[in-house]
Each structure stands twice: as structure tokens, then as C-alpha cells.
Scaffold this active site. Structure first.
Site, PDB file in Angstrom:
ATOM      1  CB  ALA A 129      -0.937  -0.013   1.202  1.00  0.00           C
ATOM      2  CD  GLU A 132      -1.830   8.630   0.439  1.00  0.00           C
ATOM      3  OE1 GLU A 132      -2.155   9.842   0.293  1.00  0.00           O
ATOM      4  OE2 GLU A 132      -1.246   8.190   1.449  1.00  0.00           O
ATOM      5  N   GLY A 136       0.236   9.220  -6.844  1.00  0.00           N
ATOM      6  CA  GLY A 136       0.489   8.021  -7.626  1.00  0.00           C
ATOM      7  C   GLY A 136       1.949   8.005  -8.060  1.00  0.00           C
ATOM      8  CB  SER A 137       3.670   9.370 -11.057  1.00  0.00           C
ATOM      9  OG  SER A 137       3.088   8.506 -12.017  1.00  0.00           O
ATOM     10  CD1 TRP A 161      -4.234   3.940  -7.790  1.00  0.00           C
ATOM     11  CD2 TRP A 161      -5.912   2.785  -8.718  1.00  0.00           C
ATOM     12  NE1 TRP A 161      -5.027   4.825  -8.471  1.00  0.00           N
ATOM     13  CE2 TRP A 161      -6.057   4.155  -9.049  1.00  0.00           C
ATOM     14  CE3 TRP A 161      -6.859   1.867  -9.188  1.00  0.00           C
ATOM     15  CZ2 TRP A 161      -7.112   4.626  -9.831  1.00  0.00           C
ATOM     16  CZ3 TRP A 161      -7.906   2.331  -9.960  1.00  0.00           C
ATOM     17  CH2 TRP A 161      -8.028   3.688 -10.273  1.00  0.00           C
ATOM     18  CD  GLU A 369       5.653  -3.809  -8.664  1.00  0.00           C
ATOM     19  OE1 GLU A 369       6.869  -3.565  -8.646  1.00  0.00           O
ATOM     20  OE2 GLU A 369       5.167  -4.896  -8.320  1.00  0.00           O
TER      21      GLU A 369
END
Length: 386
Positions: A129, A132, A136-137, A161, A369
Site C-alpha cells: 500500500a 493514493e 500516484g507517480s 489501487w 509499479e
């Protein structure tokens, strides 16, 4: 299958070939028969979980001292590749188990490892986790907070996600412990699904990997024991980046498996499909497409194995090769599966054949990822640092 960092990259040890044979046989017999129905009904592949747990392939990366097989990093990507070849959703069981425990293995205390890792070996699953909605990136911009309260930590915030979120027992969670320090104010924790204040949100409606539930996680004054922190306070973001260096090749392996499955299906179909009185596999245009598909898949496989081998040897500065293997392999998977659909013609656009599912599944490998745009940023910065 104890880790062996000295194997020759260009000739895998016999034990790795035997491993591939075993996991392929299991995948074909116990996972592939359910793959289409798992996708159609968007349900968790319980058959795959049972088969992987029974065989020990659910978490081969866990060291032997915690009850695992202690498989080296190349053996682990072989397992993920072979499961992905028939069902990408099912491959996320071993892949995300590694993602969800790698930070703990790298930086966790011995007591915390003994608490979590045997549980995973025995069939529980783990998730990771980090992301958020607004981080993200730019993961360092996360807002989920962890506050020390006596002998406990209290977490508040939301993660999104989260792969296998509604099925996992353990979660590696990144949270801000000191907002003034930016990335150096983030810490990593192990959260259990039964911790008070932990809630799993609804499942996302996705394009592909429909058998793997993706959920939000809510931390509503979620209280966890103080010893569930991974490493020192403020080292969580470094743990997150270290984890990705070791796990991005597993996404590359998933992509290679998807590409190989699509290539295998395309070869079989074009040899069987007749037009103008002959198999379409004899047409030069088709031959060239198959050749390119196979060439790129093999190149991606070698890059993934090379990246995994370097991680196994404990090399530093894995950022470039880790990102490159994930980026290249996922781009290859998208191209190969798209070409496979093309070679099937109208039949490829139907759910009667697996290649359309493989094309949908391949897309996520370019996104999670770290998007492939972010991978290129990581690679270029590694190059510019020398």
C-alpha cells in the site's frame, strides 16, 4: 531451491529448468482451465490459490528460515512468468506476495519477520500500500499519516489501487510520520486485516486482470502495535524504492508470460487457419509478425532474468536495469498481444479465444509499479548520475 547467485545467466541451472517444468505443468492442469471463467465473472482464482499454496509456489521467495523455499530471484520470476502464460490474474498471487513482503525481508526486524513471513508461507497473502489518489507517480506526496501513541502507532488516511486488497491478510503500508521532512518523513508499517480501524473499500471495475481484486484501503484511527514498523522511523520511502528495485522485474516476468502465452496461441492458430488453400502461417507477412513477436519476447525474457540475477547478487544501483526490464517487457507484451489479436482476425476480437483477454491484461503491466513514463525518468536519471 536455495538461492544461488553464481548461476550462468545464459544457461540456467538444471534446478531452474526443473522448476519451470513443474510450474508449467501445474499451471496448464490446475490454473488454465479456469482462466477464461475467472475473467468473465471477475472472480478471485481460488483454484489457483489452492494449487499454488499446496505446491509452495505461492511465495517461493521467502527464506528457508521462515519456512519458505528460499528460491532465488530468477526462480521467482520463472514461477510468475509461467503462471502468467495461462492466467495473468493468478500470477499476481506469487507476484504480490513478494511485493507485499519484500520491504519486510530487506529491512524488517527479526521478530516482525517471524510474525509475518511464516503466515504467508502457510497460505495467507500480502499486499503493498503505497499509492493514493493524489499521490500516484508522485508517491512522496502521500497524505496517510501515522502518529505514535504510547506503545502503538495510529494510522489515518486512504490508499488506492491495492492489488488483491480484499484478499490479503498483511499489508505493507507507507505513511507520513513527520510532515516537515518530505520523503524522509515517511515510514513503513505492517498492518493486519483484523487491526481495529482498518477497512477494505469496494472493488474497482477494471479493463483487465479481472480475477485480481483491486481495492481502496481506509485507515480510520487504525491502531497497530509499535513493533510493526519496518526499519527506523523515516526510512519508509527508501524501503519503498528498494522494494520496487526488487519487484519491478516480477512485473516484467508477468509481461513476458502474457506475451509468451499470446505468441503460443498465435502460432497454433495460424498453423491451423486456412485461407487461399493454405495455412496462413505460410504467408510471409504472417511469418514476419510471428518472428518479431518471438524475437522481442525472448529479448524481454533475457532482460528480466538479468535484472533478477543482479538483484540476487545484491548489487547496488539496480534502478536502471529494474526499470528497464519492467518497461521493455511490458511494452513488448502490449505489442505482442495486439499482434496476436490481429493474427486471429475477427476471432481474436471475441472472447472465444484467449488473446483478447491477454491484450487487456497486458495493458496494466505498462501502468502499475510505476508507469512506463516514470520508468524512463528513473532510467534517464540513473544514466545522468553516471
Amino acid at each position: 531451491m536455495a538461492g544461488n547467485p553464481d548461476f550462468d545467466l545464459f544457461q540456467l541451472p538444471e534446478e531452474h529448468d526443473e522448476l519451470r517444468s513443474a510450474i508449467r505443468d501445474l499451471s496448464v492442469k490446475q490454473i488454465e482451465p479456469y482462466a477464461a471463467e475467472v475473467d468473465e465473472n471477475e472472480r478471485y482464482p481460488e483454484e489457483a490459490l489452492e494449487a499454488l499454496n499446496a505446491s509452495g509456489f505461492n511465495a517461493v521467495h521467502i527464506p528457508e528460515e521462515y519456512g519458505g523455499q528460499g528460491a532465488d530471484s530468477v526462480a521467482t520470476v520463472i514461477v510468475i512468468e509461467e503462471v502468467s502464460r495461462v492466467c495473468a490474474s493468478s500470477s499476481l498471487i506469487p507476484a504480490v506476495n513478494k511485493l507485499g513482503t519484500m520491504g519486510l525481508i530487506l529491512n524488517g526486524s527479526e521478530d516482525l519477520k517471524k510474525q509475518v513471513l511464516p503466515d504467508i508461507v502457510n497460505g495467507a497473502t500480502a499486499s503493498y500500500a503505497l499509492s493514493e489518489r493524489e499521490a500516484g507517480s508522485d508517491a512522496a506526496a502521500m497524505r496517510t499519516k501515522a502518529t505514535k501513541d504510547g506503545d502503538s502507532w495510529v494510522l489515518n488516511g486512504t490508499k488506492c489501487w491495492i492489488t488483491n486488497g480484499s484478499k490479503s491478510t498483511w499489508f505493507t503500508v507507507m505513511a507520513v510520520t513527520d510532515p516537515e521532512k518530505g520523503a524522509n518523513g515517511i515510514s513503513a508499517f505492517m498492518v493486519h486485516k483484523d487491526d481495529p480501524g482498518f477497512v477494505v473499500g469496494p472493488k474497482e471495475k477494471k479493463l483487465g486482470i479481472k480475477g485480481s481484486p483491486t481495492n481502496e484501503l481506509y485507515f480510520e484511527s487504525c491502531r497497530i502495535p509499535g513493533d510493526r514498523i519496518i526499519g527506523e522511523v523515516g526510512t519508509g520511502f527508501k524501503t519503498a524504492l528498494q522494494t520496487l528495485d526488487h519487484t519491478r522485474p516480477t512485473i516484467g516476468a508477468q509481461a513476458v508470460g502474457i506475451a509468451q502465452g499470446a505468441l503460443d496461441a498465435a502460432i497454433a492458430y495460424t498453423k491451423d487457419r486456412k485461407q487461399f488453400g493454405k495455412a496462413i502461417s505460410t504467408f510471409q507477412g504472417v511469418e514476419f509478425m510471428l518472428a518479431d513477436m518471438a524475437m522481442n519476447t525472448e529479448a524481454a525474457r533475457l532482460m528480466v532474468y538479468h535484472s533478477a540475477a543482479r538483484a540476487e547478487r545484491g548489487e547496488k544501483n539496480l534502478g536502471f536495469i529494474s526499470s528497464a526490464s519492467k518497461c521493455f517487457a511490458s511494452d513488448v507484451a502490449m505489442q505482442v498481444t495486439t499482434d496476436a489479436v490481429q493474427l486471429f482476425g475477427g476471432a481474436g476480437y471475441t472472447r472465444d479465444f484467449p488473446v483478447e483477454r491477454m491484450m487487456r491484461d497486458a495493458k496494466i503491466t505498462q501502468i502499475y509499479e510505476g508507469t512506463n513514463q516514470i520508468q524512463r525518468v528513473v532510467m534517464s536519471r540513473a544514466l545522468l548520475r553516471g
